[in-house]
Design a protein around this motif. Structure first.
Motif, PDB file in Angstrom:
ATOM      1  N   ALA A  70      22.813  29.851  19.594  1.00  0.00           N
ATOM      2  CA  ALA A  70      23.709  30.391  20.694  1.00  0.00           C
ATOM      3  C   ALA A  70      22.592  30.307  21.896  1.00  0.00           C
ATOM      4  O   ALA A  70      23.279  30.528  23.096  1.00  0.00           O
ATOM      5  CB  ALA A  70      24.387  31.636  20.225  1.00  0.00           C
ATOM      6  N   GLY A  71      21.389  30.806  21.743  1.00  0.00           N
ATOM      7  CA  GLY A  71      20.568  30.673  22.808  1.00  0.00           C
ATOM      8  C   GLY A  71      20.191  29.688  23.378  1.00  0.00           C
ATOM      9  O   GLY A  71      20.466  29.403  24.641  1.00  0.00           O
ATOM     10  N   VAL A  72      20.369  28.497  22.554  1.00  0.00           N
ATOM     11  CA  VAL A  72      20.411  27.028  23.420  1.00  0.00           C
ATOM     12  C   VAL A  72      21.545  26.854  24.215  1.00  0.00           C
ATOM     13  O   VAL A  72      21.228  26.458  25.232  1.00  0.00           O
ATOM     14  CB  VAL A  72      20.164  26.174  22.157  1.00  0.00           C
ATOM     15  N   ILE A  73      22.844  27.113  23.630  1.00  0.00           N
ATOM     16  CA  ILE A  73      23.787  26.794  24.381  1.00  0.00           C
ATOM     17  C   ILE A  73      23.789  27.862  25.686  1.00  0.00           C
ATOM     18  O   ILE A  73      24.410  27.356  26.852  1.00  0.00           O
ATOM     19  CB  ILE A  73      25.068  27.236  23.530  1.00  0.00           C
ATOM     20  N   GLY A  74      23.378  29.124  25.646  1.00  0.00           N
ATOM     21  CA  GLY A  74      23.225  29.927  26.922  1.00  0.00           C
ATOM     22  C   GLY A  74      22.313  29.436  28.000  1.00  0.00           C
ATOM     23  O   GLY A  74      22.672  29.510  29.066  1.00  0.00           O
ATOM     24  N   ARG A  75      21.413  28.820  27.345  1.00  0.00           N
ATOM     25  CA  ARG A  75      20.533  28.089  28.197  1.00  0.00           C
ATOM     26  C   ARG A  75      20.902  26.820  28.800  1.00  0.00           C
ATOM     27  O   ARG A  75      20.907  26.484  30.337  1.00  0.00           O
ATOM     28  CB  ARG A  75      19.243  27.716  27.523  1.00  0.00           C
TER      29      ARG A  75
ATOM     30  N   HIS B 207      29.066  30.282  25.222  1.00  0.00           N
ATOM     31  CA  HIS B 207      28.187  31.442  25.029  1.00  0.00           C
ATOM     32  C   HIS B 207      28.948  32.698  25.374  1.00  0.00           C
ATOM     33  O   HIS B 207      29.615  32.874  26.502  1.00  0.00           O
ATOM     34  CB  HIS B 207      26.981  31.249  26.042  1.00  0.00           C
ATOM     35  N   LEU B 208      28.758  33.823  24.711  1.00  0.00           N
ATOM     36  CA  LEU B 208      29.679  35.140  24.772  1.00  0.00           C
ATOM     37  C   LEU B 208      28.898  36.159  24.761  1.00  0.00           C
ATOM     38  O   LEU B 208      29.504  37.305  24.685  1.00  0.00           O
ATOM     39  CB  LEU B 208      30.704  35.150  23.340  1.00  0.00           C
ATOM     40  N   GLY B 209      27.618  36.295  25.170  1.00  0.00           N
ATOM     41  CA  GLY B 209      26.883  37.223  25.385  1.00  0.00           C
ATOM     42  C   GLY B 209      26.272  37.675  24.302  1.00  0.00           C
ATOM     43  O   GLY B 209      26.035  36.948  23.034  1.00  0.00           O
ATOM     44  N   LEU B 210      25.610  38.715  24.098  1.00  0.00           N
ATOM     45  CA  LEU B 210      24.713  39.349  23.221  1.00  0.00           C
ATOM     46  C   LEU B 210      25.531  40.093  22.099  1.00  0.00           C
ATOM     47  O   LEU B 210      26.410  41.012  22.597  1.00  0.00           O
ATOM     48  CB  LEU B 210      23.614  40.102  23.564  1.00  0.00           C
TER      49      LEU B 210
ATOM     50  N   GLN C 191      16.472  22.177  25.928  1.00  0.00           N
ATOM     51  CA  GLN C 191      16.837  23.430  26.026  1.00  0.00           C
ATOM     52  C   GLN C 191      16.503  24.003  24.482  1.00  0.00           C
ATOM     53  O   GLN C 191      16.150  25.029  24.184  1.00  0.00           O
ATOM     54  CB  GLN C 191      18.204  23.739  26.422  1.00  0.00           C
ATOM     55  N   VAL C 192      16.601  23.159  23.402  1.00  0.00           N
ATOM     56  CA  VAL C 192      16.127  23.505  22.374  1.00  0.00           C
ATOM     57  C   VAL C 192      14.735  23.843  22.017  1.00  0.00           C
ATOM     58  O   VAL C 192      14.378  24.640  21.499  1.00  0.00           O
ATOM     59  CB  VAL C 192      16.613  22.467  21.159  1.00  0.00           C
ATOM     60  N   VAL C 193      13.969  23.061  22.668  1.00  0.00           N
ATOM     61  CA  VAL C 193      12.583  23.097  22.716  1.00  0.00           C
ATOM     62  C   VAL C 193      12.253  24.233  23.684  1.00  0.00           C
ATOM     63  O   VAL C 193      11.292  25.045  23.000  1.00  0.00           O
ATOM     64  CB  VAL C 193      11.822  21.883  23.368  1.00  0.00           C
ATOM     65  N   ARG C 194      13.061  24.622  24.466  1.00  0.00           N
ATOM     66  CA  ARG C 194      12.355  25.788  25.315  1.00  0.00           C
ATOM     67  C   ARG C 194      12.671  27.145  24.770  1.00  0.00           C
ATOM     68  O   ARG C 194      12.092  28.106  24.486  1.00  0.00           O
ATOM     69  CB  ARG C 194      12.991  25.754  26.843  1.00  0.00           C
TER      70      ARG C 194
END
Length: 322
Positions: free
Chosen positions: A159-164, A302-305, A183-186
């Motif tokens: 989900a973090g990747v999708i947010g990026r 992405h739906l937030g935290l 973005q996966v790498v980052r």
């Protein structure tokens, strides 16, 4: 038959001319109302209006997985009802189109429209299961509205990747597979919890599974596509069963290299595996808790935290033209 066609004008793989051709083809076979979405959530509102109407028998979503997700959430606003709700059809117009391809539809919009018309003439449909995610009672997220997903959800790393990726797209970058891989790498380099996971999975009658870094929930297989290559996170996942879960409890450099290789070489028979991998099949109810707020995604949105999400696998939730 009266049908509603929901068109996302920002769909990445269809031009205005192509959409006109598709609309003409569909209108030749049914009484068609065409509505172009104008804002985020518009497709959901249209799906809800169709569900509450007395005469719309079919809703066609022309767009990517995000458009399909919105339409489905609109149709199921008041819950599943196979006998009453309109059927759903999909014409893929996004960059990946996981849901449509998992149903076996062609990835080309024109070919998919032809397949859809053939299916309607032959009255081919199936009732598919869907996933439902909601805030967990008794937690700070209990007031978060429930939301349906068609093919996958994730809490944590993916989900973090999708947010990026969404941040990059807002800056004008095109949604490409190269963008996702960057973005996966980052995300990996910036991930503070990759050695000590924050996620606990709880399910009725079983001991909790703790310290997960990554949790991917699949409602079907494959999980996604890299170009024409299907990627299988949970090969047994199916529209005819409950939900599957892939979890990892460590993401060291070596572990990421190993599991990334397994994903890229995955098949319908074998997905990621090993002592750091958790694979669960056909779950009906379970909850993911996190010690810290983590990003949540559903169907690539992405739906937030969130700190706690309860998932339910609902069989035979919606009729789909195939």
């Amino acid at each position: 038959m009266r049908a509603l066609l929901v068109v996302n004008p920002a769909a990445t793989t269809t031009s205005a001319r192509t959409r006109d051709v598709l609309i003409h083809a569909l209108a030749s076979e049914m009484k068609l109302e065409v509505v172009t979405t104008e804002y985020r959530g518009h497709a959901r509102d249209l799906g809800r209006q169709a569900a509450e109407s007395d005469d719309i028998e079919l809703v066609v979503a022309l767009g990517g997985d995000g458009t399909v997700n919105e339409v489905v959430n609109g149709l199921l606003h008041n819950g599943p009802d196979l006998d009453r709700l309109p059927r759903l059809a999909v014409v893929p117009g996004g960059s990946t189109n996981v849901f449509a391809r998992a149903l076996g539809l062609p990835n080309d919009a024109v070919e998919a429209t032809g397949a859809l018309l053939d299916a309607l003439r032959e009255d081919r449909e199936r009732a598919i299961g869907l996933g439902l995610a909601a805030g967990t009672p008794g937690t700070e997220d209990e007031a978060v509205p429930s939301r349906w997903f068609t093919f996958c959800a994730g809490l944590g790393f993916d989900a973090g990747v999708i947010g990026r990726v969404e941040q990059q797209r807002e800056r004008g970058k095109r949604s490409t597979h190269a963008l996702y891989l960057r973005q996966v790498v980052r995300q990996f380099l910036d991930e503070p919890h990759r050695r000590h996971g924050m996620i606990t999975l709880e399910r009725p009658g079983q001991d909790p599974v703790t310290d997960l870094v990554l949790s991917i929930i699949c409602n079907t297989s494959p999980w996604t596509f890299l170009g024409n290559r299907p990627v299988y996170a949970s090969p047994k996942a199916s529209f005819d069963t409950g939900l599957d879960v892939l979890g990892l409890n460590r993401m060291s450099t070596a572990a990421v290299a190993r599991y990334a290789t397994q994903l890229l070489t995955s098949s319908p028979e074998r997905g990621p595996h090993g002592k750091r991998a958790l694979s669960l099949h056909d779950l009906t109810d379970f909850t993911l808790h996190s010690k810290v707020p983590l990003p949540l995604q559903m169907d690539g949105d992405h739906l937030g935290l969130r700190t706690s999400v309860t998932f339910t696998g609902v069989r035979r939730a919606l009729r789909v033209i195939v």
